[in-house]
Design an enzyme around this catalytic site. Structure first.
Site, PDB file in Angstrom:
ATOM      1  N   CYS A 111       0.823  -1.227   0.000  1.00 23.78           N
ATOM      2  CA  CYS A 111       0.000   0.000   0.000  1.00 23.78           C
ATOM      3  C   CYS A 111       0.851   1.269   0.000  1.00 23.78           C
ATOM      4  O   CYS A 111       0.302   2.370  -0.107  1.00 23.78           O
ATOM      5  CB  CYS A 111      -0.910   0.034   1.236  1.00 23.78           C
ATOM      6  SG  CYS A 111      -1.994  -1.388   1.430  1.00 23.78           S
ATOM      7  N   HIS A 129      -5.819   1.471   5.710  1.00 24.85           N
ATOM      8  CA  HIS A 129      -6.376   0.677   4.616  1.00 24.85           C
ATOM      9  C   HIS A 129      -7.066  -0.539   5.220  1.00 24.85           C
ATOM     10  O   HIS A 129      -6.428  -1.391   5.826  1.00 24.85           O
ATOM     11  CB  HIS A 129      -5.277   0.231   3.653  1.00 24.85           C
ATOM     12  CG  HIS A 129      -5.779  -0.666   2.550  1.00 24.85           C
ATOM     13  ND1 HIS A 129      -6.962  -0.420   1.891  1.00 24.85           N
ATOM     14  CD2 HIS A 129      -5.268  -1.802   2.014  1.00 24.85           C
ATOM     15  CE1 HIS A 129      -7.156  -1.369   0.976  1.00 24.85           C
ATOM     16  NE2 HIS A 129      -6.149  -2.220   1.040  1.00 24.85           N
ATOM     17  N   HIS A 131      -9.765  -3.884   4.951  1.00 26.55           N
ATOM     18  CA  HIS A 131     -10.427  -4.886   4.132  1.00 26.55           C
ATOM     19  C   HIS A 131     -11.736  -5.327   4.777  1.00 26.55           C
ATOM     20  O   HIS A 131     -12.210  -6.435   4.513  1.00 26.55           O
ATOM     21  CB  HIS A 131      -9.517  -6.112   3.962  1.00 26.55           C
ATOM     22  CG  HIS A 131      -8.416  -5.916   2.963  1.00 26.55           C
ATOM     23  ND1 HIS A 131      -7.637  -6.950   2.501  1.00 26.55           N
ATOM     24  CD2 HIS A 131      -7.954  -4.796   2.336  1.00 26.55           C
ATOM     25  CE1 HIS A 131      -6.740  -6.495   1.645  1.00 26.55           C
ATOM     26  NE2 HIS A 131      -6.912  -5.187   1.539  1.00 26.55           N
ATOM     27  N   GLU A 154     -26.760   9.990  11.500  1.00 30.33           N
ATOM     28  CA  GLU A 154     -26.042  10.692  12.558  1.00 30.33           C
ATOM     29  C   GLU A 154     -24.527  10.545  12.439  1.00 30.33           C
ATOM     30  O   GLU A 154     -23.774  11.492  12.673  1.00 30.33           O
ATOM     31  CB  GLU A 154     -26.506  10.195  13.929  1.00 30.33           C
ATOM     32  CG  GLU A 154     -25.832  10.877  15.113  1.00 30.33           C
ATOM     33  CD  GLU A 154     -26.193  12.347  15.277  1.00 30.33           C
ATOM     34  OE1 GLU A 154     -25.506  13.026  16.052  1.00 30.33           O
ATOM     35  OE2 GLU A 154     -27.158  12.803  14.628  1.00 30.33           O
ATOM     36  N   HIS A 204     -12.836  -4.771  -2.728  1.00 25.78           N
ATOM     37  CA  HIS A 204     -11.500  -4.803  -2.123  1.00 25.78           C
ATOM     38  C   HIS A 204     -11.492  -4.208  -0.715  1.00 25.78           C
ATOM     39  O   HIS A 204     -11.273  -4.909   0.265  1.00 25.78           O
ATOM     40  CB  HIS A 204     -10.529  -4.049  -3.046  1.00 25.78           C
ATOM     41  CG  HIS A 204      -9.110  -3.990  -2.566  1.00 25.78           C
ATOM     42  ND1 HIS A 204      -8.035  -3.954  -3.437  1.00 25.78           N
ATOM     43  CD2 HIS A 204      -8.567  -3.925  -1.334  1.00 25.78           C
ATOM     44  CE1 HIS A 204      -6.907  -3.894  -2.731  1.00 25.78           C
ATOM     45  NE2 HIS A 204      -7.213  -3.854  -1.452  1.00 25.78           N
ATOM     46  N   ASP A 279     -30.751  21.900 -13.222  1.00 24.01           N
ATOM     47  CA  ASP A 279     -29.732  22.950 -13.209  1.00 24.01           C
ATOM     48  C   ASP A 279     -30.207  24.045 -12.234  1.00 24.01           C
ATOM     49  O   ASP A 279     -31.372  24.065 -11.833  1.00 24.01           O
ATOM     50  CB  ASP A 279     -29.596  23.504 -14.627  1.00 24.01           C
ATOM     51  CG  ASP A 279     -28.681  24.704 -14.706  1.00 24.01           C
ATOM     52  OD1 ASP A 279     -27.615  24.675 -14.081  1.00 24.01           O
ATOM     53  OD2 ASP A 279     -29.064  25.683 -15.376  1.00 24.01           O
ATOM     54  N   GLU A 281     -28.808  27.933 -12.235  1.00 19.26           N
ATOM     55  CA  GLU A 281     -28.893  29.242 -12.916  1.00 19.26           C
ATOM     56  C   GLU A 281     -29.813  29.155 -14.121  1.00 19.26           C
ATOM     57  O   GLU A 281     -29.604  28.349 -15.025  1.00 19.26           O
ATOM     58  CB  GLU A 281     -27.503  29.679 -13.381  1.00 19.26           C
ATOM     59  CG  GLU A 281     -26.540  30.041 -12.281  1.00 19.26           C
ATOM     60  CD  GLU A 281     -25.206  30.475 -12.858  1.00 19.26           C
ATOM     61  OE1 GLU A 281     -25.177  31.471 -13.605  1.00 19.26           O
ATOM     62  OE2 GLU A 281     -24.195  29.815 -12.578  1.00 19.26           O
ATOM     63  N   SER A 415     -22.677  23.946 -11.701  1.00 21.32           N
ATOM     64  CA  SER A 415     -21.233  24.215 -11.661  1.00 21.32           C
ATOM     65  C   SER A 415     -20.802  24.712 -10.288  1.00 21.32           C
ATOM     66  O   SER A 415     -19.627  24.649  -9.941  1.00 21.32           O
ATOM     67  CB  SER A 415     -20.854  25.239 -12.733  1.00 21.32           C
ATOM     68  OG  SER A 415     -21.571  26.442 -12.541  1.00 21.32           O
ATOM     69  N   LYS A 448     -20.252  20.241 -17.402  1.00 19.30           N
ATOM     70  CA  LYS A 448     -21.682  20.112 -17.700  1.00 19.30           C
ATOM     71  C   LYS A 448     -21.980  20.072 -19.195  1.00 19.30           C
ATOM     72  O   LYS A 448     -23.112  19.750 -19.592  1.00 19.30           O
ATOM     73  CB  LYS A 448     -22.456  21.253 -17.049  1.00 19.30           C
ATOM     74  CG  LYS A 448     -22.457  21.214 -15.526  1.00 19.30           C
ATOM     75  CD  LYS A 448     -23.359  22.274 -14.953  1.00 19.30           C
ATOM     76  CE  LYS A 448     -24.813  21.984 -15.241  1.00 19.30           C
ATOM     77  NZ  LYS A 448     -25.717  23.036 -14.751  1.00 19.30           N
TER      78      LYS A 448
END
Length: 515
Positions: A111, A129, A131, A154, A204, A279, A281, A415, A448
């Site tokens: 790792c 890390h 598993h 929570e 994984h 969207d 705006e 955006s 976008k």
């Protein structure tokens, strides 16, 4: 980079320093944590790994030595002497001594290159890390999803930068046969999700980082709890991704459709949609509100904000992202970009350069993550102080309520950063509208005007077919991109919106009640 030969690096750290109190305590801590996490089921079968910075108050965190657990070792039987000690840039300074058979020769964790990405890109103080079974299963709930999402739980409050009502988003990368092969995709996920403190690896496990081992451990425990909760909710048929946690893919009425103008919420089954993506705006909110209120607020307050929060972790992260963006802009000859001096040049000089770049980006209406993240943090201050109040068209609240009550899931794609979106809808003149929204997408999903971005959204929502999603926008190029991804698309015609091309071929509306 990591676990390389230690010749030159060893010369930078004396043997006495490497064997000193701070490193010794870090070695013992990693061994203790490995034993604890083994009991949690996170590092069984020699899997998983842990790394921490060796505390040294005399050095900045970025320069402190690193202690890492070895690879292929029974984690519950490890002792302090089994650990690797490394320089801040990943060079091995001290390796464990070989043990007799049946032990394998010592080997630094596979790792290591991934751990180094969290250290170098996020300024982490520790990385875990795991598993744990729940981390694997969480990525299997929706095999095509690129993100794990959960809200209104929570334990989300235990994740840095998140509250109960926030949507927690964790990127998912695909597994590879060898751990080191994940390095590039993990780095891409870290860069694309600046607010994330974890990355899931499908089938994984998970990588979790924090500014200290306590913070990393706390967050790892919260993540595992939330994954376990999502799995159990899935088994019960309950949706963990929406505020109300209702039935998965089940309407609360017999007919779930998009029909704000139809009293009973039902119409021809052919018009039925399970998801709406809006969207902001020119669709839910006047463009003038953004250009005449929101953007000026940032311009007037950016220097004040940077000055007052300069040493906070959040603003340091904002500055780091702006530096990366400005360096790229300078290489590409973007007009208005000015070099940002190094931190040791002085706070005022750095802030002057940051302000100049931010103002230039706002003038050009740049849709870039570094700007949008900083804007979100400045707007947060404005909303908290009541200097700002979100504005939406008068037909929007009723439409949101109607879709919500009919079982249609509504998302925002803008955006503006996710945080900025939550602030706007959480503080409107009509009250908090977030209760009617299921989630938020921003430029970390993609541009976008690119079809790939809408494909990513459909994957995240887990729809059987993209045409189950209705996208409403005022921008022709966005409409084309969404349609190319298979979405159903309507263009919003609101006061102040830009004119559309002739024969554009899209259905248009002036109010949501026309849908």
């Amino acid at each position: 980079m990591a676990c390389c030969g230690g010749g030159a690096a060893a010369a930078t750290a004396s043997e006495a320093y490497v064997e000193g109190k701070g490193v010794r305590e870090a070695r013992e801590l990693v061994a203790e944590l490995c034993r604890h996490f083994y009991g949690q089921g996170w590092v069984t079968g020699t899997g998983g790994s842990i790394t921490v910075k060796a505390n040294d108050p005399a050095l900045p965190l970025a320069q402190q030595l690193i202690v890492m657990s070895p690879s292929g070792v029974q984690k519950e039987r490890m002792v302090a002497e089994d650990m690797y000690v490394m320089s801040a840039d990943g060079k091995v300074l001290s390796s464990p001594v070989s043990k007799p058979w049946p032990y394998k020769p010592p080997k630094c964790t596979d790792c290591a290159p991934l751990f180094m990405k969290a250290y170098l890109m996020r300024g982490a103080g520790a990385v875990i890390h795991s598993h744990g079974m729940e981390t694997c299963m969480a990525t299997m709930l929706d095999p095509g999803a690129k993100e794990f999402r959960i809200t209104h739980m929570e334990m989300i409050k235990g994740i840095k930068g998140h509250g109960y009502r926030d949507e927690l988003v964790i990127p998912i990368i695909e597994n590879t046969p060898y751990e080191y092969e994940l390095t590039d995709s993990l780095a891409e996920a870290i860069a694309a999700y600046p607010k994330a403190t974890a990355v899931l690896v499908r089938n994984h496990g998970i990588y979790v980082w924090g500014d200290s081992w306590i913070n990393a451990k706390t967050q790892a425990e919260c993540y595992h709890y939330l994954f376990d909760a999502a799995i159990k909710l899935y088994q019960l048929g309950i949706d963990w991704t929406t505020p109300e946690h209702g039935p998965i893919n089940s309407a609360k009425r017999p007919c779930s459709v998009i029909s704000p103008g139809i009293p009973n919420g039902c119409s021809d089954a052919k018009s039925s949609k399970r998801y709406v993506v809006l969207d902001i705006e020119g669709t839910t909110t006047p463009i003038s509100f953004v250009t005449d209120v929101m953007f000026p607020y940032v311009r007037y307050n950016v220097r004040k904000h940077l000055t007052s929060t300069y040493n906070s972790d959040e603003t340091k992260e904002d500055i780091k992202l702006l530096r990366i963006q400005v360096e790229e802009d300078l290489k590409n000859g973007i007009l208005g970009s000015v070099p940002i001096p190094p931190n040791d040049a002085g706070k005022e000089e750095v802030i002057n350069a940051l302000v100049a770049n931010v103002e230039s980006m706002i003038r050009a209406d740049r849709k870039i993550t570094s700007l949008k993240q900083l804007q979100g943090h400045i707007w947060r201050t404005g909303f908290e102080s009541k200097e700002l109040q979100g504005f939406v068209f008068e037909d929007v609240p009723e439409a949101l309520k109607h879709w919500h009550s009919g079982g249609t899931k509504v998302y925002i794609y803008s955006s503006g950063s996710r945080e900025a979106q939550r602030l706007l809808f959480g503080n409107t003149i009509y009250g908090d509208l977030r209760q009617f929204l299921c989630g938020f997408f921003d430029t970390t999903t993609g541009n976008k005007k690119e079809t790939r971005s809408y494909f990513e959204i459909s994957q995240s929502l887990g729809v059987d077919s993209p045409d189950q999603i209705l996208f409403i926008t005022d921008v022709f190029e966005e409409a084309v991109a969404a349609k190319s991804a298979g979405f159903d698309v309507i263009i919003s015609i609101r006061p102040g919106n830009a004119p559309l091309p002739e024969n554009h071929g899209f259905r248009t509306i002036k109010r949501f009640s026309e849908i």
